[in-house]
Motif scaffolding. Structure first.
Motif: not given
Lengths: 535, 328
Positions: B155-176
């Motif tokens: 779960m942690f791996a999916y969160f870190v590799e999937g959700a976290v970059p997606a959240i930052f992308e939504k916030m306008g941070v590209a290439d997190f």
């Protein structure tokens, strides 16, 4: 109170017993006729599946009504160490397993001597040994002039490309070297302007027409894909195995099978290096030009950003996750064109195909078209391959796969009979029909069996059995140095000691270390081995 | 909850009544003793057998293996003297993985002691003081302990590799960056995971130790004008220091064995820059790469680590007991 204790103790004992039952006997446990002789077959669970085995067993039972066969279909139970500890008490009579070091089983006297069996004719067809068609396997499976096991399967590995996507976007070359226009294909036939290029095999009218023939074409194709917001590559971020083999496909095709096999035998003359290789000088093989070719390819993929970001999800991107994303990407604005996978992958991904087909039947298993992209030939004369340009060399896994009879079997005659039946040409054809993989023996498919396969399976079958194709095994234990130092040679293929740090494969190394170069990587392959085993 | 408890109790009582024979004869003293002895033997037999096989047997075999070498021709282990120890010691300086493994194990231990432990104590103290939201935090922090380690890490791996970059992308941070990839981020992320996933169990232990502190001491402190801060450092920490000592002492042994859930995340393919000593040994004997030939050197390494860890553990225990805080 005492009675309460008894009840509690009984409940706990029952719970323990049930949980232990669950450990030993999984879902494979079925009802078998107690009046029949039961033969147990251990089959390693994996991408190859078990449908073919069920079919073979059904045929065997029809021929032998007094026999029942149980398939013990497991994965971890059959890894090398687990099998070593369990085989003598397993009760399994015949094994079909992969990735084991056969010599240890023979040394411990766990496998039955089947020399007579593999040399005898079966129902009028040539013996198993006569039908075995890869010399390096014949030699490496023979231990002290005897056979204790035979190769189970071989499956090629490389760049699985989405033909539908290639045709839609026009990722093909015309004869004059330009890209074809998008949507220039009708029912798989090119209908656009001009003609397609001859492709890597140099012959028009073959399956590789229009595909990149040279490395410079391949590189321009990756660049062209990025203009269409298509990621050229994806692979499993978690399983190193897939990246290693993708690059080995490039390495082997460049070198040709004879030079490649030196990495297995550590004995012979390397036509590229112009060196005689012995166990003492084998480290020189790390300088093979094919390795440089593959490393350059990895460098260009990474530096060009021609990959799906998920390919570097080392914690979550398993090989099946990579398959799923690759398949699903056709419905996104950022599809992926090529997946690093093995011949079995479609079979393994059937559930995903079926799930997608619920919404769109054109995405069903066997309907979507995939192929194995040939490795382009080097176009720089200084980088020219050691083999003739007409021949393809494809890498295949399965060099440590075995079909063997448990020495402890109490049904030796039955086990031998089943062994012969399951390894007959007819059974091998069933294996290919249902798994899409092949066995390293002479056998033919009927038209019905061939047509049953998916376009991808047909293309890989044609490729492997093509008269211009040589198969290069990845992992055969073909010399004493390797047999006696299995751990030492685990990382022979790609582990490199870069100035910035040690890495397991170029696709990871160039991503992790942004300043690493191809030359550093090649030097690091040699530097990693600071000592060399004596035997 | 109480109703369910009573229901279960009544259920078992009913069964016990039915099972209890009526008009039972009174047993003689010796018969009762014999029955009791049989009962104790039955109860203890399995754990003792288990200990004999999985503790004594395995350790004896490990010591034996450390002096042997696997012969692939015969399938037998043969005497190899101290060569495995020599090979392992040489590998400390010749293999590229060892410097990483030692450095990472040290980092993991020190961060556990100097960041993890204080954080655990502070959180445990807040929960002990029943600050608002105590129940919520208790559940959230203990959740990773309830779930299997494999599930948590996936779960942690999916969160870190999937959700976290997606959240930052939504916030306008590209290439997190992928926090579980590359030499810069991977091990710090693993350390964070270890701290987070290990939080719950320590919280319970420290919380339980804190709740055992005599209330009268706290009251007395308050009467003397002790602040919450003072209460923590002058009463709570000294009184639960034996518990803290236990954790610190166990941590010394963990220095050599903690594989930091790396196998859960990366299987046998963890990059060298993320490896720890525990992981290095673990993959030597587990997974498809491991062969019988790997066991002797791994055993020798285990013995060397024991020779370092055992005196170190005793020394740390002595120092902590000698110089640790005490209630004034």
């Amino acid at each position: 109170m005492k009675a309460l204790k008894k009840v509690l103790a009984l409940t706990m004992a029952l719970g323990t017993a049930l949980s232990m039952t669950a450990c030993g006997l999984g879902e494979h446990r079925e009802n078998y006729d107690p009046n029949k002789t039961l033969l147990k077959v251990g089959l390693m669970e994996g991408g190859i599946g078990r449908v073919w085995m069920d079919e073979i067993i059904a045929n065997y039972k029809a021929k032998n009504p007094d026999v029942d066969v149980e398939v013990v279909y497991e994965k971890e139970l059959y890894n090398h160490n687990n099998l070593l500890t369990s085989i003598s008490t397993s009760g399994i009579d015949v094994y079909f397993v992969n990735d084991i070091y056969m010599h240890e089983f023979v040394a411990k006297d766990y496998f039955m001597d089947i020399t007579d069996l593999v040399g005898q004719q079966y129902e009028g067809e040539a013996s198993i040994l006569d039908r075995m068609n890869v010399d390096v396997l014949k030699e490496s499976y023979e231990i002290n002039d005897k056979y204790y096991a035979i190769p189970y399967y071989m499956a090629t590995f490389g760049m699985v490309y989405d033909i539908d996507l290639f045709e839609e976007k026009g990722f093909y070359f015309t004869a004059d070297g330009t890209f074809v226009n998008p949507n220039s294909f009708t029912d798989g036939v090119y209908t656009g302007a001009g003609t397609l290029s001859a492709g890597p095999d140099g012959k028009t009218g073959t399956v590789d027409d229009g595909l990149p023939a040279t490395y410079s074409q391949f590189k321009s194709l990756m660049e062209y894909m990025s203009l269409y917001n298509v990621d050229a590559f994806t692979w499993s971020g978690k399983d190193l195995y897939y990246r290693q083999r993708l690059l080995a496909a490039w390495w082997a095709d460049y070198e040709g099978v004879d030079n490649w096999n030196l990495n297995l035998t550590f004995s012979g003359y390397d036509t590229g290096l112009k060196e005689t290789i012995t166990p003492e000088t084998a480290l020189k093989l790390q300088g093979q030009k094919g390795k440089q070719y593959a490393t350059q390819f990895a460098y260009d993929v990474v530096r060009g950003g021609y990959f799906d970001d998920a390919a570097y999800n080392s914690g979550s991107q398993t090989h099946t996750a990579a398959q799923d994303e690759f398949l699903a990407s056709c419905n996104t604005s950022n599809p992926t064109a090529i997946l690093a996978e093995g011949q079995w992958w479609e079979n393994e991904a059937q559930d995903t195909f079926n799930g997608m087909a619920k919404d769109d039947e054109s995405l069903a298993y066997g309907t979507r078209r995939f192929g194995m992209l040939p490795v382009p030939k080097a176009d720089d004369t200084a980088f020219a391959g050691a083999k003739s340009a007409e021949r393809n060399t494809v890498i295949v896994g399965g060099g440590r796969s075995v079909v063997a009879i448990n020495k402890k079997t109490e049904k030796a005659d039955l086990a031998k009979d089943f062994f012969l039946f399951a390894n007959s040409a007819d059974s091998m054809a069933l294996f290919t029909k249902y798994s899409g993989c092949v066995r390293p023996y002479d056998y033919e498919l009927t038209t019905e069996q061939y047509n049953y396969m998916t376009p991808f399976q047909k293309s890989t079958y044609d490729l492997v059995f093509d008269e211009n194709t040589d198969v290069a095994f990845l992992d055969v234990m073909a010399c004493d140095l390797r047999i006696n130092n299995t751990s030492f040679f685990h990382d022979w293929m790609w582990r490199s000691k870069l100035p910035q740090g040690t890495t397991d494969d170029p696709l990871t190394g160039f991503k992790d270390y942004s300043k690493a170069t191809v030359a550093q990587y090649i030097q690091g392959l040699k530097d990693y081995y600071t000592t060399w085993p004596s035997n | 909850m109480k109703g369910i408890k009573n229901g279960i109790k009544d259920f078992f009582y009913d069964i016990s009544v039915k099972l209890t024979p009526k008009n039972k004869k009174t047993k003689s003293h010796s018969a009762a003793k014999r029955e009791a002895l049989i009962f104790y033997i039955c109860i203890l037999a399995l754990p003792i057998l288990q200990m004999c096989i999985f503790y004594i047997g395995i350790n004896v075999n490990t010591i034996k293996l450390a002096f042997e070498k696997y012969n692939p021709d015969t399938g037998q282990y043969v005497w190899n003297g101290f060569n495995n120890f020599k090979d392992f010691i040489i590998s400390l300086s010749t293999t590229t993985v060892m410097p990483y493994a030692i450095k990472n194990s040290l980092k993991l231990y020190l961060i556990g002691v100097f960041i993890g432990l204080p954080l655990n104590l502070i959180f445990a103290f807040f929960l002990y003081k029943k600050v608002p939201g105590t129940g919520f935090f208790r559940v959230i922090l203990f959740l990773p302990q309830i779930l299997s380690g494999v599930v948590t890490s996936i779960m942690f791996a999916y969160f870190v590799e999937g959700a976290v970059p997606a959240i930052f992308e939504k916030m306008g941070v590209a290439d997190f960056p992928n926090l579980l990839s590359g030499p810069v981020y991977t091990f710090p992320t693993i350390i964070f995971y270890c701290l987070w996933s290990g939080f719950g169990s320590q919280l319970i232990i420290y919380g339980t130790a804190m709740s055992g502190v005599d209330e009268s001491l706290i009251e007395a402190g308050k009467l003397d004008g002790l602040s919450t801060f003072g209460e923590f450092f002058k009463i709570i920490v000294p009184l639960i220091f034996p518990t803290i000592t236990t954790y610190l002492v166990i941590g010394i042994a963990g220095f050599f064995t903690n594989q930091a859930s790396l196998y859960n995340f990366f299987g046998q393919n963890a990059q060298e820059y993320t490896q720890t000593l525990g992981y290095y040994l673990f993959v030597k004997v587990v997974g498809s790469k491991a062969t019988l030939g790997d066991y002797p050197v791994a055993s020798a390494a285990g013995l060397i680590f024991t020779c370092i860890a055992a005196p170190l553990t005793i020394l740390v225990k002595y120092l902590l007991e000698r110089f640790g805080p005490s209630v004034e």
